[in-house]
Design a protein around this motif. Structure first.
Motif, short mmCIF file in Angstrom:
data_model
loop_
_atom_site.label_atom_id
_atom_site.label_comp_id
_atom_site.label_asym_id
_atom_site.label_seq_id
_atom_site.Cartn_x
_atom_site.Cartn_y
_atom_site.Cartn_z
N ARG A 1 69.62 33.12 50.66
CA ARG A 1 68.91 32.93 49.39
C ARG A 1 67.78 33.93 49.20
NH1 ARG A 1 72.95 30.77 47.48
NH2 ARG A 1 71.88 29.95 45.66
N ARG B 1 76.14 19.19 61.16
CA ARG B 1 75.64 19.29 59.79
C ARG B 1 74.12 19.29 59.76
NH1 ARG B 1 80.30 15.86 58.10
NH2 ARG B 1 79.10 13.96 58.26
N GLY B 2 73.63 19.64 58.57
CA GLY B 2 72.20 19.57 58.32
C GLY B 2 71.41 20.42 59.29
N ALA C 1 65.18 25.36 43.10
CA ALA C 1 65.44 26.67 42.52
C ALA C 1 66.31 27.53 43.43
CB ALA C 1 64.13 27.39 42.26
N GLY C 2 66.20 27.31 44.75
CA GLY C 2 66.82 28.26 45.67
C GLY C 2 68.11 27.81 46.31
N SER C 3 68.48 26.55 46.19
CA SER C 3 69.64 26.09 46.95
C SER C 3 70.94 26.57 46.36
CB SER C 3 69.65 24.56 47.01
OG SER C 3 68.62 24.11 47.84
N LEU C 4 71.95 26.61 47.22
CA LEU C 4 73.25 27.13 46.80
C LEU C 4 74.00 26.13 45.93
CD1 LEU C 4 75.66 28.98 49.21
CD2 LEU C 4 76.53 27.53 47.41
N SER D 1 74.01 32.57 51.73
CA SER D 1 73.34 31.47 52.41
C SER D 1 71.85 31.68 52.61
CB SER D 1 73.99 31.21 53.77
OG SER D 1 73.61 32.19 54.71
N LEU E 1 71.38 31.11 61.19
CA LEU E 1 72.59 30.58 60.57
C LEU E 1 73.08 31.38 59.36
CD1 LEU E 1 72.95 28.13 62.42
CD2 LEU E 1 73.12 26.72 60.41
N VAL F 1 60.84 31.84 45.61
CA VAL F 1 62.00 31.30 46.34
C VAL F 1 62.23 32.09 47.63
CG1 VAL F 1 64.51 31.09 46.28
CG2 VAL F 1 63.16 30.25 44.37
N SER G 1 79.23 29.95 46.48
CA SER G 1 78.59 30.28 45.21
C SER G 1 79.61 30.34 44.09
CB SER G 1 77.91 31.64 45.32
OG SER G 1 76.86 31.58 46.22
N ALA H 1 73.16 21.81 62.29
CA ALA H 1 74.23 22.80 62.15
C ALA H 1 73.97 23.96 63.10
CB ALA H 1 74.30 23.30 60.70
N SER I 1 73.42 17.64 54.65
CA SER I 1 73.45 19.04 54.21
C SER I 1 74.45 19.77 55.09
CB SER I 1 72.05 19.63 54.39
OG SER I 1 72.13 21.04 54.46
N CYS I 2 75.20 20.69 54.49
CA CYS I 2 76.18 21.40 55.32
C CYS I 2 75.48 22.37 56.24
CB CYS I 2 77.21 22.11 54.46
SG CYS I 2 76.60 23.62 53.68
N GLY I 3 74.23 22.70 55.93
CA GLY I 3 73.49 23.62 56.78
C GLY I 3 73.66 25.08 56.39
N LYS I 4 74.40 25.34 55.33
CA LYS I 4 74.68 26.74 55.00
C LYS I 4 73.44 27.46 54.49
CE LYS I 4 77.77 29.65 52.23
NZ LYS I 4 78.96 29.69 51.37
N CYS I 5 72.81 26.92 53.44
CA CYS I 5 71.73 27.71 52.86
C CYS I 5 70.37 27.25 53.38
CB CYS I 5 71.80 27.73 51.34
SG CYS I 5 71.23 26.25 50.53
N VAL I 6 69.48 28.20 53.46
CA VAL I 6 68.18 27.98 54.10
C VAL I 6 67.35 26.89 53.42
CG1 VAL I 6 65.98 29.08 54.70
CG2 VAL I 6 68.13 30.30 55.05
N PRO I 7 67.19 26.92 52.09
CA PRO I 7 66.30 25.92 51.48
C PRO I 7 66.77 24.50 51.75
CG PRO I 7 66.90 27.61 49.89
CD PRO I 7 67.75 27.83 51.08
N PRO J 1 79.74 32.05 40.08
CA PRO J 1 81.18 32.31 40.00
C PRO J 1 81.73 32.86 41.31
CG PRO J 1 79.92 34.08 38.92
CD PRO J 1 78.94 33.01 39.32
N MET K 1 82.12 23.48 53.23
CA MET K 1 80.85 24.07 52.82
C MET K 1 81.00 24.62 51.41
SD MET K 1 78.99 25.97 55.96
CE MET K 1 80.07 27.37 56.01
N LEU L 1 60.40 29.04 55.65
CA LEU L 1 61.18 28.01 56.34
C LEU L 1 61.83 28.58 57.58
CD1 LEU L 1 62.78 26.32 53.20
CD2 LEU L 1 61.19 25.22 54.79
N ARG M 1 68.90 23.42 54.24
CA ARG M 1 68.92 23.06 55.65
C ARG M 1 67.52 22.84 56.21
NH1 ARG M 1 70.86 27.46 57.60
NH2 ARG M 1 69.10 28.31 58.71
#
Lengths: 531, 344, 643
Positions: free
Chosen positions: B48, B172-173, C516-519, B46, B150, B84, C322, B176, C473-479, C324, C319, B91, C481
């Motif tokens: 990244r 969500r969003g 580029a960075g989202s899950l 998550s 998170l 990235v 990744s 979250a 957005s589910c809020g999981k990944c930083v870019p 594979p 949510m 962020l 969310r």
């Protein structure tokens, strides 16, 4: 435990019977849940809907005190369906035929009737246990604390042998020891019938060995257990007792009787870290120290001897318990108490205790060692009985169902069973001093099923009296379906509600364990206006 | 187990099959920043920050979720990768309080570490912080969502490690957040307060109420149940102030329960501790000296015949203490009336 | 009963219905039809028939496409062609019954077209209409024609024959057939369906799952809903074929709970399939075992993402995770799983029935077959359409959709929903296929197509989509969310006139990093609406930022309303209507808007009588008007002239 905590994850199946693992052994609880998450099948046998039930594939909600019947029922299904491990039985065990014969007394429909578990669930559990090898059995005081506790333990062993679940990672019979060093206290001879290393006091050779080592003469007759000591004190036979770090006023069954007994003593010496309910009765109180203020070793439930290290200085004039006892020994003129430090004591333990023979403080610096560890080269024994049992072949023992010593009747219609909470420890001497733990559970709560509660007009948090043939205790009610109808549940952590004033001192004839898990009570709503 | 070879930043690395690219890099001492990976938890991907470039794989896969394969060629520090990573950290810090000096996690904060690693010295985005009330309902630790990034380590810990599932992500969003069932305070949830989540929190979202830090630590065995968890007592000014699970042992692998983690210092340092021997005089207990107390003990115990005396040892004391006590009972008092509360 | 027997019975029933002596009435009763009043039309029809003591076969059918013309009612009189009437109201129904059914006047003025054989003077053939002529109906082949709650009608029209054919082949041959057809995933990504099946088939394991993704979530998209409401068996047959090809024994239809009618029709369909042994163990005696469950989603947009969808079925928070491992290796409950979209399955059943050559004859080189679109927005003929791939955007917008209403100028067409982009007039010649739309910065997506006219602010459109993806957005990944939140903040600032010159670069940069960075694809495509609007409408962004002007006169903070002194007649209508009491005036006085009180609601503009036209809306400029009400003068002082 025959096996180790770290091989819980190797089990394909787990039977947890008479253990509320997540409350009493939380970190082992984590491991069991982790294993389930990765696919291990879990069977939970417990009258109460404990946390593990949520993770279980099958939940056997048997009536308290019917463990032998339930376990024999499982064996019966396994034998009937040809799921037994024939080669293990042939090579590693004896007396199978008469055991098999005895299973005929456990007709599965009557097993279902006695235990209250539907037959389908018994079948399902038996198949699950027998076909997911290796399978481990975990049990705790829910098995042991019965007037037929020894039978329960044998029944567990029978089941494990029947399926060959002994001697390999992820299998085994794993009693979970309740207190931090209950295993070690037993190992080093704090029992009336054995010297350190479970060497029988009745053995002449052993007696001679210890007489020579300790330069004294010893009795060949087993002594009294705690419960028997209390009785003997009550009778006036025992006149002086030296208690180190125990609180029988709360922990003994029929606790009021225990308190009376201690009051009758001519001399009571209590050595503890707090002025416990027991210490208050003493003629002499000696201040011991906590684990953080002394060196030593504890032996955990998987027979692992591990170091306790002094981290801070004791408060005031408190002294390590070993030092106090040694000083008394010296004052009494014995030359065997000149130990200058715990490592020296361990050297003597190792010399006289074959299973601890290879244990030294130097080795323990690298980590714990699991006994048997007979020599300093021996790596320790994570898994017992890998090739043979201690007695050679494992013996199947035919069993029969014995009801609990006390059953509910008109006058005492409910069945009380007791256990531990995650947030308190034993009689609360330590844990109740921690404010935060009391936030989670700060007083005794009598768990009662909504059906019984509504019949008695009891609402959640009402103050109730729980009354047995031996006494009565006041506490708040917790109305919950965790306990089945007809069964109420209490812990024994709280001096204000001393649950063990209710419990039955009936003991198992062999293990001498009291029947904490079953006694008959009635509950009355307390009219608080009158108090 | 099958061994595979891969190349990371030009270095050949041999690992077992099933290893992730992140683990392979760590094994080769190649640092890849991450905020959500934990050796005890399943890969999550998550934050990244562990994105890498892998030849013949499209995009920027996360090292924590990508299994290493034979012949894989990995680059962990390329311009695309760093951009990235930098954006993710930019962020995060735009959405994070900036009171580092007075923060409970100061110098232990993993967000601080990755920010430093990436050489970020200025903020690129305007602030986006939300104002959450701090959940202080648990007696031992606080949940301050204002610091939360998170990573869900707490949520995953409560699922994968403890199986309690007291918390999960909710909403969500941008809304979250970590929440209990019904978004109630922690104390009203099924939380068992083991603190495993708190231990893994990379920032100051879950921190102990005890904020002092120890000067040194002593490894020992937990005094509560029979599991025998190995732990470090953190000491400052002669007092136990922290407890930390020892990761490097087979018994608990670092895990502790509520009693072990939070239930020690207070009883050890409790004002009601016995600090002097006490002898009963005229029906009341009164302080005395060790000399007189020990003389009394020896004199009184010595008066009784073996069948009139008994010794009760302790499941809470050490092996050595139990040994000397049973020896005293047997060799000096001549009795076999020795027991402890094994059965209770 | 063997399938052949079922089939012949169904065909006989169908023939009896078609050639019977009773009139048939078909009412378009999908959600779109019901929203337009189909239920009232149905009641009126029953009442009218009863009044005249007439008997007719009434069927509630799905949507045939021209939603703009709904409610639709088709009447088939014995021996007469089927006539489709549009915009039927309960008031019209009695005329149609009396005039046409009783008196044989077909009311060509109310008819949209005829369908099928035969023709009637004065009524065009429906499928010759500009809206329908370019369309090819494969997935929608039965929608609007059969009773979706009657499996026999589906079977009568060769339903489940594709399955029978598949069962006569080996699973590998079926996969080969799908590969050869060139079918690509209609959920939006366009991955070759046959290849996906092959991966799953080849994955080791005895338990495999297939999942129908009916979590249609794009704003303005309703293709899957209409398909499931109009012809559920077309989808279910596709799933059965896939189950056989892959070796799956269990399947799920993941459908959003906001689609109650589609769910009801699926439930009915599953029950009927079970009765006909088309579901369960040993399907049609072939040895194929397949069980299907419906899982209702709670309306999270992200659950349309396959890994999130599977998590949701497993009872976890929806949510994404990744890849594979890919679902074909480790999907639902860790088992090999194949997920396809509703429309894909409906194509599968058609391909197995009619063969790959037939299917591949539609579409273009790498884009075979057809695609459904939900045509919406500022366009004359909204509706559900199905077109061969490769058709140009222009044909869709102008031929099928009949261009922009009210003579407004076309501005952009938005495809692919929140993951797609806005393509301007310069892109209208572009063929609609996966690669071409991606090249233009948008995506094919699942089939949302929203037309935007000159009155729509493009920055506001971008802001709208970012607000959507941000909150979904589910809020999981930083870019995803936090990045979308930053982008949304910037866009809101621009719309409010608080934009900075460097914002456009910052948006481009963050967009690139989020992509580029989202899950998952939600984050990976979330910047597309922004990127395409900057690419094609940068001047509009710059107008907002540099001139504080919204050219489309939409962004409230950038627009002002003025009352022109030379046109105001002092009638007081606007003053009375203004909700914020921002207007002052008086009898025979020029009214004045207090700009500090105006909330830009546009009421004054709307209520000012057209013949006065005294209220104007402007952006980026100030109109000189009196500061306080002044008496109306007959001659126009120069200072108060318009702009």
């Amino acid at each position: 435990m025959t096996n180790t905590i770290s091989d819980v994850g190797d089990a394909a199946g787990i039977l947890a019977i008479g253990t509320n693992t997540t409350e009493a052994h939380p970190v082992i609880g984590f491991e069991i849940k982790k294993a389930v998450r990765k696919g291990t099948k879990l069977i939970v046998a417990n009258p109460r809907e404990i946390e593990l039930v949520r993770h279980a594939d099958v939940w056997l909600r048997h009536r308290p005190g019917t463990d032998v019947t339930l376990l024999m029922g499982l064996c019966r299904v396994i034998v009937d369906e040809g799921l037994a491990d024939a080669s293990f039985i042939a090579e590693r065990t004896e007396n199978f035929d008469s055991f098999k014969e005895s299973l005929q007394n456990f007709d599965l429909d009557s097993v279902a009737q006695t235990t209250g578990v539907p037959r389908k669930k018994i079948d399902e559990a038996a198949r699950l246990y027998a076909t997911n090898a290796p399978a481990a059995i975990f049990y705790a005081m829910g098995i042991a604390q019965h007037s037929h506790g020894t039978d329960n333990v044998i029944a567990v062993a029978n089941l494990a042998m029947l399926t060959g679940n002994i001697g390999q990672p992820g299998s085994g019979v794993n009693p979970l020891r309740g207190q931090n060093n209950v295993q070690g206290a037993c190992d080093v001879g704090a029992l009336p019938n054995v010297y350190p290393g479970y060497q029988a006091v009745t053995s002449e050779a052993i007696q001679k060995k210890f007489e020579a080592a300790w330069d004294c003469s010893l009795s060949a007759k087993p002594g009294l257990t705690t419960t028997e000591i209390i009785d003997a004190a009550h009778r006036g036979q025992i006149k002086a007792v030296y208690i180190m770090g125990e609180n029988p006023v709360l922990s003994e069954p029929q606790a009021r009787h225990a308190e009376e007994a201690l009051r009758k003593l001519e001399f009571l010496l209590v050595q503890d870290i707090f002025l416990t309910e027991t210490a208050r009765l003493a003629h002499l109180v000696l201040p011991g120290v906590t684990f953080a203020e002394k060196d030593g070793t504890f032996t955990n439930t998987e027979r692992r001897v591990q170091r306790v290290r002094k981290a801070i200085e004791p408060p005031g004039d408190a002294r390590p318990d070993w030092w106090i006892t040694c000083q008394i020994g010296r004052k009494m003129g014995d030359r065997g108490f000149t130990f200058t430090s715990p490592p020296r004591i361990m050297e003597e333990i190792a010399r006289l205790t074959p299973s601890y023979g290879g244990i030294t403080y130097r080795r323990l610096e690298k980590g714990g060692l699991q006994w048997p560890c007979p020599t300093t080269e021996h790596p320790g024994t994570p898994i017992l009985h890998t090739e043979k049992f201690t007695r050679g072949k494992g013996q199947f023992v035919p069993l029969e169902y014995k009801p609990s010593a006390e059953s509910p009747n008109n006058q005492y219609p409910l069945l009380l069973t007791t256990g531990r909470s995650l947030f308190q420890y034993h009689t609360g001497t330590m844990s109740r001093k921690v404010k935060g733990l009391n936030v989670f559970l700060g007083e005794e709560l009598v768990e009662i099923n909504p059906r019984d509660a509504s019949a008695l007009g009891i609402a959640d948090s009402d103050v109730v009296k729980v009354i047995s043939r031996r006494g009565e205790v006041t506490a708040k009610a917790k109305v919950t379906a965790v306990s089945p109808a007809g069964v109420v549940y209490m812990t024994f952590h709280f001096a204000e509600s001393p649950t063990n004033q209710l419990t039955n001192p009936a003991i198992d004839p062999i293990a001498k364990v009291p029947e904490f898990k079953v006694c008959a009570v009635r509950i009355e709503k307390k009219d608080t206006r009158l108090d | 187990m099958e061994t595979i070879k891969l190349t990371i930043n030009g270095v050949e690395v041999k690992v077992n099959r099933g290893t992730t690219v992140l683990e392979a890099a760590q094994a080769a001492n190649i640092y890849i920043p991450t905020l959500c990976a934990d050796p005890d938890l399943e890969p999550y991907g998550s934050c990244r920050l562990c994105v890498v470039e892998i030849e013949k794989i499209r995009g920027l896969p996360t090292a924590c979720t990508t299994p290493a394969t034979n012949g894989m060629v990995v680059h962990t520090e390329t311009p695309a990768v760093n951009e990235v990573r930098r954006t993710s950290v930019d962020l995060l810090i735009a959405n994070h309080p900036m009171d580092c000096l007075t923060c409970r996690q100061n110098q232990q904060c993993e967000l601080q570490q990755v920010t430093a690693h990436l050489g970020i010295t200025e903020r690129r985005f305007p602030r986006t912080d939300q104002a959450f009330p701090v959940d202080t309902s648990n007696p031992f630790f606080d949940l301050d969502r204002n610091y939360c990034i998170l990573c869900a380590k707490c949520v995953r810990t409560c699922d994968e490690i403890t199986g309690i599932n007291a918390i999960d992500l909710a909403f969500r969003g941008y809304s979250a957040r970590v929440a209990t069932f019904g978004d109630k305070p922690l104390i009203e949830s099924t939380c068992k307060s083991c603190g495993e989540c708190m231990v893994r929190c990379p920032v100051a979202a879950l921190t102990p109420k005890e904020t002092r830090r120890p000067i040194h630590e002593v490894k020992t065995t937990c005094p509560y149940c029979g599991v025998g968890c190995q732990m470090y007592l953190g000491i400052k000014d002669g007092q136990v102030i922290t407890v930390r699970g020892d990761r490097d042992n087979e018994v608990n692998g670092g895990h502790l329960c509520v009693k072990g983690r939070f239930g020690i210092a207070e009883f050890v340092h409790h004002p009601e501790r016995l600090t002097n021997p006490q002898i009963r005089k005229n029906g009341k207990l009164a302080e005395t000296t060790w000399d007189r107390a020990l003389d009394e003990a020896a004199a009184r115990l010595g008066q009784y015949a073996p069948n009139e005396v008994a010794v009760i040892a302790s499941a809470k004391c050490t092996n050595e203490e139990n040994y000397v006590l049973q020896k005293l009972g047997r060799a000096v008092l001549g009795t076999q009336n020795i027991d402890h509360c094994a059965r209770l | 009963m063997t399938f052949a027997e079922i089939q012949s019975r169904a065909k006989a029933e169908w023939a009896a219905l078609e050639h019977g002596d009773k009139p048939r009435i078909l009412i378009g009763s999908a959600t779109c039809g019901r929203a337009a009043g189909a239920k009232a039309v149905l009641e009126a029809t029953n009442a009218a028939l009863a009044q005249h003591n007439l008997e007719a076969n009434i069927t509630e059918v799905g949507c045939i496409g021209p939603c703009y013309a709904e409610p639709l009612m088709d009447i088939i009189k014995p021996g007469r062609p089927r006539i489709c009437y549009s915009q039927v109201t309960p008031e019209i129904v009695p005329w149609l019954i009396e005039d046409y059914i009783i008196n044989d006047n077909p009311h060509s003025d109310l008819a949209l077209g005829t369908i099928g054989d035969g023709s009637l003077d004065g009524i065009p053939r429906l499928f010759d209409l500009p809206m329908l002529k370019p369309q090819v109906r494969i997935a929608l082949r039965n929608c609007g024609t059969i009773d979706p709650e009657e499996i026999n009608q589906y079977i009568a029209r060769d339903g489940y024959r594709g399955l029978v054919r598949a069962l006569s082949m080996t699973p590998e041959e079926v996969i080969e057939e799908i590969k050869k057809s060139g079918l690509r995933g209609r959920g939006g990504a366009g991955f070759p369906t046959g290849m996906k099946w092959e991966f799953c088939r080849k994955s080791p394991g005895t338990v495999k799952y297939i999942i129908c993704n009916a979590d249609e979530g794009d704003p303005g998209a309703f293709m899957d809903r209409s398909l499931l409401e109009g012809d559920p068996h077309a989808v279910l047959e596709g799933m059965l074929i896939s189950a056989y090809a892959i070796g799956a024994t269990e399947g799920y239809i993941y459908i959003r709970a906001e689609y109650p009618l589609a769910i009801d029709r699926l439930k009915i369909a599953l029950r009927q399939m079970t009765e006909y042994e088309l579901l369960g163990d040993n399907i049609l005696g072939s040895g194929l075992n397949f069980h299907l469950k419906i899982k209702e989603g709670a309306g999270a947009f992200v659950c349309g993402e396959e890994t999130a969808l599977m998590a949701s079925i497993e009872g976890k928070r929806g949510m994404p995770r990744s890849r594979p491992p890919f679902p074909a290796q480790s999907g639902l409950w860790g088992k090999p799983t194949n997920i396809n979209n509703v429309e894909t399955w409906a194509n599968v059943s058609a391909i197995m029935l009619r063969g790959t050559a037939w299917y591949a004859s539609y579409g273009s080189d790498k884009n075979k077959g057809t695609k459904t679109f939900a045509l919406a927005g500022k366009i004359n003929r909204t509706g559900l359409i199905e077109v061969p791939l490769g058709i140009s955007l222009k044909e869709i917008v102008y031929d099928i959709g009949d261009g922009i209403p009210d003579g407004k100028r076309f501005k952009a067409v938005q495809t692919g929903g929140p993951s797609g982009g806005c393509l301007p007039a310069s892109q209208l010649e572009r063929p609609v296929d996966y690669e071409s739309l991606t090249e233009a910065g948008s995506i094919m997506g699942s089939g949302g197509m929203v037309v935007i006219d000159e009155d729509t602010c493009i920055v506001d459109v971008a802001r709208y989509f970012l607000a959507f993806t941000q909150s979904e957005s589910c809020g999981k990944c930083v870019p995803c969310r936090l990045g979308t939140k930053q982008m949304l903040n910037i866009l809101e600032n621009i719309c409010q006139g608080k934009g900075k010159v460097e914002d456009i670069d910052l948006l481009l940069k963050v967009s690139q990093q989020i992509k580029a960075g989202s899950l998952c694809a939600l984050g990976g495509t979330a910047p597309n609406p922004v990127l395409t609007t900057i690419r094609y409408f940068q001047d509009e962004y710059e107008a907002h930022i540099k001139e504080k002007r919204c050219p489309a006169l939409v962004c409230p903070e950038l627009i002002s309303y003025y009352i022109l002194a030379d046109k105001c007649q002092g009638c007081g209508i606007c003053l009375r209507a203004c909700p914020t009491e921002a207007i002052t005036g008086g009898k025979r006085m020029v009214h004045v808007i207090d700009q500090s009180k105006c909330n830009k609601c546009s009421t004054c503009l709307n209520v000012c009588p057209d013949r006065f036209g005294a209220v104007v809306k402007v952006s980026g400029e100030e109109i000189k008007v009196p500061k306080k009400p002044v008496p109306i003068t007959v001659s126009k002082p120069d200072t108060y002239t318009q702009r």
